[in-house]
Structure formats: C-alpha cells, structure tokens
Scaffold this motif. Sequence first.
Motif: not given
Length: 122
Positions: A23-31, A37-41, A51-53, A66-70
């Motif tokens: 989640s974006p909240a998780g990205a903030r917490t990681a930062r 960097r984060v891997e968003l999924c 994840p959604s666009t 952000v690196h997105v898991l595809v």
Amino acid sequence: MSAGPAPKAAAPAAASLEIAVVSPAGARTARENGADRVELCTGLELGGLTPSTAAVAAAVESGPPVHVLVRCRPGDFVYDAEEVALMAAEVRTALRAGARGVVVGALTPDGALDTDALAALA
C-alpha cells in the motif's frame, strides 16, 4: 621483470534496502524507516500480484522509488502468450504511473528462464 603494482579492488557497492509493501501507507512507512526503494504488490499472501494503477501512483507520491511487481496470477511462473501480453501491458501502465522499475519473472515448463517472455516484458 616487474609487473608493477597490483590493481586495486573495486570498493563494494553500498548496500541498499528494498522492502516489499502492499500500500501507499506501507511505502511511507518504509521510507520513514530507511528504505531506499519499495517493491509494491498486492496479494502478498499469494506470493504477490500486480497492484492497481491507482495504488502505484499513490505509492510513487508518498514513498521512496517504487518498483512494481508484475504478476498476473498466483501459482507458478509458467505463462501462456495471453498472460505475457497482459503483463507487458501492466509493465507499460506501471511505468506511466511513475514506477521507477518493475519486478518480473517467467519460466518454461521445465524450470528454465523463459527468455522469450522476459524479452517481451523488458
């Protein structure tokens, strides 16, 4: 005959910290806690899915790079042509949404790297 001084070894690269978030909240917490960097999924309990666009765009706004898991589905990493085409579209969408990169993988039925699928995703 002298060979001269031994070449110097390259300095080790600085370690970087990547944290998987959903989640974006998780990205903030990681930062806030030192992630480079984060891997968003999404669906981390399923091994991770794309994840959604909207989630990608929000994470880009709120966190470190952000690196997105595809990954279009849970299970193995053996994909058919339709799944590869779908994931290639997801790569383009994630990058347009501001992702710095993507995380992908694909295997052949015998467990080797599926270089054709990976080329399509690259």
